[in-house]
Design a protein around this motif. Structure first.
Motif, PDB file in Angstrom:
ATOM      1  N   ASP A 376       0.834  -1.205   0.000  1.00  0.00           N
ATOM      2  CA  ASP A 376       0.000   0.000   0.000  1.00  0.00           C
ATOM      3  C   ASP A 376       0.865   1.250   0.000  1.00  0.00           C
ATOM      4  OD1 ASP A 376      -2.320  -1.562   0.076  1.00  0.00           O
ATOM      5  OD2 ASP A 376      -2.286  -1.651   2.265  1.00  0.00           O
ATOM      6  N   ASP A 377       1.946   1.202  -0.789  1.00  0.00           N
ATOM      7  CA  ASP A 377       2.859   2.334  -0.957  1.00  0.00           C
ATOM      8  C   ASP A 377       3.561   2.730   0.341  1.00  0.00           C
ATOM      9  OD1 ASP A 377       2.259   2.432  -3.637  1.00  0.00           O
ATOM     10  OD2 ASP A 377       0.792   4.029  -3.444  1.00  0.00           O
ATOM     11  N   VAL A 378       3.775   1.763   1.231  1.00  0.00           N
ATOM     12  CA  VAL A 378       4.496   2.009   2.478  1.00  0.00           C
ATOM     13  C   VAL A 378       5.499   0.879   2.698  1.00  0.00           C
ATOM     14  CG1 VAL A 378       4.337   2.204   4.990  1.00  0.00           C
ATOM     15  CG2 VAL A 378       2.598   3.268   3.562  1.00  0.00           C
ATOM     16  N   ILE A 379       6.747   1.244   2.997  1.00  0.00           N
ATOM     17  CA  ILE A 379       7.760   0.275   3.392  1.00  0.00           C
ATOM     18  C   ILE A 379       7.839   0.278   4.911  1.00  0.00           C
ATOM     19  CG2 ILE A 379      10.211  -0.303   3.378  1.00  0.00           C
ATOM     20  CD1 ILE A 379      10.412   0.898   0.601  1.00  0.00           C
ATOM     21  N   THR A 380       7.669  -0.889   5.519  1.00  0.00           N
ATOM     22  CA  THR A 380       7.679  -1.019   6.976  1.00  0.00           C
ATOM     23  C   THR A 380       8.785  -1.977   7.398  1.00  0.00           C
ATOM     24  OG1 THR A 380       5.297  -0.647   7.081  1.00  0.00           O
ATOM     25  CG2 THR A 380       6.331  -1.611   9.016  1.00  0.00           C
ATOM     26  N   LEU A 381       9.566  -1.559   8.368  1.00  0.00           N
ATOM     27  CA  LEU A 381      10.630  -2.402   8.928  1.00  0.00           C
ATOM     28  C   LEU A 381      10.477  -2.440  10.437  1.00  0.00           C
ATOM     29  CD1 LEU A 381      13.734  -1.180   6.881  1.00  0.00           C
ATOM     30  CD2 LEU A 381      12.467  -3.301   6.563  1.00  0.00           C
ATOM     31  N   ASP A 382      10.351  -3.641  11.000  1.00  0.00           N
ATOM     32  CA  ASP A 382      10.226  -3.821  12.446  1.00  0.00           C
ATOM     33  C   ASP A 382      11.392  -4.635  12.987  1.00  0.00           C
ATOM     34  OD1 ASP A 382       7.821  -2.443  12.938  1.00  0.00           O
ATOM     35  OD2 ASP A 382       6.645  -4.146  12.196  1.00  0.00           O
ATOM     36  N   LYS A 383      11.650  -4.462  14.274  1.00  0.00           N
ATOM     37  CA  LYS A 383      12.660  -5.250  14.984  1.00  0.00           C
ATOM     38  C   LYS A 383      14.029  -5.190  14.316  1.00  0.00           C
ATOM     39  CE  LYS A 383       9.235  -8.538  16.763  1.00  0.00           C
ATOM     40  NZ  LYS A 383       8.827  -9.957  16.841  1.00  0.00           N
ATOM     41  N   VAL A 384      14.421  -4.004  13.891  1.00  0.00           N
ATOM     42  CA  VAL A 384      15.767  -3.804  13.362  1.00  0.00           C
ATOM     43  C   VAL A 384      16.715  -3.679  14.559  1.00  0.00           C
ATOM     44  CG1 VAL A 384      17.257  -2.336  11.963  1.00  0.00           C
ATOM     45  CG2 VAL A 384      14.842  -2.650  11.323  1.00  0.00           C
ATOM     46  N   THR A 385      17.635  -4.589  14.700  1.00  0.00           N
ATOM     47  CA  THR A 385      18.543  -4.551  15.851  1.00  0.00           C
ATOM     48  C   THR A 385      19.532  -3.407  15.708  1.00  0.00           C
ATOM     49  OG1 THR A 385      20.095  -6.101  14.834  1.00  0.00           O
ATOM     50  CG2 THR A 385      18.351  -7.032  16.212  1.00  0.00           C
ATOM     51  N   ALA A 386      19.868  -2.797  16.841  1.00  0.00           N
ATOM     52  CA  ALA A 386      20.791  -1.666  16.864  1.00  0.00           C
ATOM     53  C   ALA A 386      21.897  -1.948  17.870  1.00  0.00           C
ATOM     54  CB  ALA A 386      20.050  -0.386  17.241  1.00  0.00           C
ATOM     55  N   THR A 387      23.146  -1.830  17.420  1.00  0.00           N
ATOM     56  CA  THR A 387      24.314  -2.110  18.256  1.00  0.00           C
ATOM     57  C   THR A 387      25.173  -0.858  18.367  1.00  0.00           C
ATOM     58  OG1 THR A 387      24.305  -4.404  17.481  1.00  0.00           O
ATOM     59  CG2 THR A 387      26.291  -3.619  18.584  1.00  0.00           C
ATOM     60  N   LEU A 388      25.525  -0.472  19.571  1.00  0.00           N
ATOM     61  CA  LEU A 388      26.277   0.755  19.814  1.00  0.00           C
ATOM     62  C   LEU A 388      27.654   0.716  19.159  1.00  0.00           C
ATOM     63  CD1 LEU A 388      26.038   3.448  21.432  1.00  0.00           C
ATOM     64  CD2 LEU A 388      27.246   2.287  23.288  1.00  0.00           C
ATOM     65  N   THR A 389      28.011   1.795  18.463  1.00  0.00           N
ATOM     66  CA  THR A 389      29.315   1.912  17.819  1.00  0.00           C
ATOM     67  C   THR A 389      30.321   2.573  18.768  1.00  0.00           C
ATOM     68  OG1 THR A 389      28.807   4.089  16.924  1.00  0.00           O
ATOM     69  CG2 THR A 389      28.200   2.165  15.575  1.00  0.00           C
ATOM     70  N   GLU A 390      31.576   2.631  18.348  1.00  0.00           N
ATOM     71  CA  GLU A 390      32.594   3.341  19.126  1.00  0.00           C
ATOM     72  C   GLU A 390      32.231   4.818  19.247  1.00  0.00           C
ATOM     73  OE1 GLU A 390      35.152   2.386  20.767  1.00  0.00           O
ATOM     74  OE2 GLU A 390      35.545   0.327  20.125  1.00  0.00           O
TER      75      GLU A 390
END
Length: 501
Positions: A376-390
């Motif tokens: 429906d013309d929407v890109i959805t992304l869930d549960k994208v993991t995020a890891t802290l950088t330096e």
């Protein structure tokens, strides 16, 4: 004039403008409301409470008027949900048909629940409650951690729920998960979205306080569901659905991210005694929850699997006040996501004690899938993991080491003008560690003493305070460790502050 002073003046002006324009803003808000119908709500209140009623109290649950109960003393379902979705604020409000009677002659109580209501903006479920011969309308029974999927949402019982259920010991206790689904209607409806919370098993019935019911039985409650008249189809311009372009510019979008749950709890807890402020288009979810950043711009290419998006909004963390100044004063703004085949980065402008660094890569991102799919013309992304950088670890003043897990990221971007985005109401950011095992401040029982005042909404709209005190249990060894960690943070920040002045 300092950057901090300019921000304070801008926020003050925004509040004044919102107050002055409040009367004229009402028509546009009303015009943004979309009627909803055909929803069902399923919630068991609390498994241990159901066990108490059915076994120890030898009582009964009697659903009526459209409500039902699952087999084996299971959860309750209320039907015929109608309400509205505000396409501007992405808030969903629903009321449900059905009533529930809870009765025990042995323990002398009778309770009637009806007109169950859910509000995604407040993160709350309410009901009309009849007991002792009187009815009280819209009693808040639980706070809800709203998620994008709206299923298995974590709940916490309120003080009022403890009074209704017969024991103050239920106040603040974890309730059963709550789910809301659409069961009827030809058109899909927009749904609120945030990162999904981690679920915790309900407390054992043996550890629950025994309710002390009223000795005076009450008459059964009568349901008074509101029948909503048919609403004409909005006269917005519609076009035939076509295959979306594989690449182009993003027209709108939201990003849900809590930064780190334990950091939010630390800032508002008894060590930092601080506040969290969302502004300039960012909002914070109820109960010191996650943040939603809005008005996305950027570009996408579904064939190449690339997405570059920038989001409006800022979040400021302040704490450790000494003589009118804060040793902890950190603002994140201009958040940007850059993904290629599911891998990428999250960056932001960082203002640390007045020292501004632009486009700091705070986290490495990893999506569940390398592909980008538009619906429906929407890109959805869930549960994208995020890891802290330096660089991220440095931005947080060494609170956490590089490689620490941050809260997961969820985002939704519109590929065409007018595409319906799921609501961005934040969440609990449960993906981040709250145990202190990564060497940072701990959330364990440490939210008392600081409510986490938050200001949400963009500068042209209404502003709302959504902060909330979080109930806590007895302080244990983990909380003591948090206090020790907090003391180290205070010293570190004090050492850094002169260099930034």
């Amino acid at each position: 004039m300092s950057a901090r002073r300019r921000r304070s003046l801008a926020l003050a002006a925004a509040v004044a403008t919102a107050a002055a324009l409040g009367a004229t803003a009402a028509p546009s808000a009303s015009a943004a409301e979309v009627p909803l119908n055909g929803y069902e709500l399923t919630w068991g209140i609390k498994a241990s409470y159901r066990n108490y009623v059915a076994n120890l109290a030898q009582g009964t649950f009697t659903p009526a008027g459209g409500a039902s109960q699952a087999e084996s003393n299971g959860a309750f379902t209320f039907t015929g949900g109608t309400g509205t979705y505000d396409s501007t604020t992405h808030v969903m409000s629903l009321g449900f048909q059905g009533e529930l009677h809870i009765k025990s002659e042995k323990h002398g109580f009778e309770i009637g629940l009806s007109d169950v209501r859910f509000d995604s903006g407040k993160g709350e479920i309410t009901a009309d409650v009849e007991r002792n011969g009187t009815t009280e309308d819209d009693v808040p029974l639980a706070t809800v951690t709203v998620t994008r999927a709206m299923t298995e949402m974590a709940t916490a019982l309120t003080k009022e729920a403890g009074e209704v259920l017969g024991s103050a010991g239920y106040a603040g206790a974890e309730g059963d998960p709550l789910s809301i689904v659409k069961k009827a209607g030809p058109e899909p409806e927009p749904e609120p979205s945030t990162t999904e919370p981690a679920t915790t098993p309900p407390a054992s019935p043996s550890t629950e306080p025994e309710p002390t019911g009223s000795a005076t039985p009450t008459a059964t409650a009568s349901a008074s569901p509101t029948t909503q008249a048919p609403t004409p189809t909005p006269s917005t311009t519609a076009t035939q659905s076509t295959e979306p372009a594989t690449q182009g510019e993003i027209t709108d979008g939201t990003l849900d991210w809590g930064v780190k749950q334990s950091f939010r709890a630390y800032v508002t807890g008894p060590v930092a005694k601080g506040t969290i402020t969302a502004s300039d288009g960012a909002t914070q979810a109820f109960g010191n929850g996650a943040f939603t950043f809005s008005d996305a711009t950027g570009a996408y290419d579904t064939e190449a699997g690339t997405l570059k998006a920038a989001f409006k909004g800022a979040v400021t963390f302040e704490g450790h006040e000494h003589d009118g100044a804060h040793s902890l004063d950190l603002t994140l703004s201009d958040l940007r996501v850059n993904l290629t085949e599911g891998k990428g980065t999250l960056s932001a402008d960082v203002d640390d004690l007045g020292e501004i660094s632009q486009d700091v890569v705070l986290a490495d991102l990893s999506a569940p899938s390398p592909t980008l799919t538009a619906k429906d013309d929407v890109i959805t992304l869930d549960k994208v993991t995020a890891t802290l950088t330096e660089a991220g670890a440095k931005a947080f003043g060494g609170f956490y080491a590089a490689g620490a897990a941050l809260d997961p990221v969820s985002l939704a971007v519109a590929l065409t003008e007018g595409a319906d985005l799921p609501a961005g109401t934040g969440g609990d950011g449960a993906g981040g560690s709250g145990t202190g095992t990564d060497g940072g401040p701990d959330a364990s029982g440490s939210t008392i003493g600081g409510a986490g005042s938050t200001v949400g909404g963009d500068l042209g709209g209404s502003l709302a305070s959504t902060g909330s005190d979080v109930p806590v249990g007895a302080l244990g060894a983990a909380a003591g460790a948090a206090l020790a960690a907090g003391a180290g943070v205070v010293l570190a920040l004090r050492r850094r502050r002169p260099a930034a002045e």
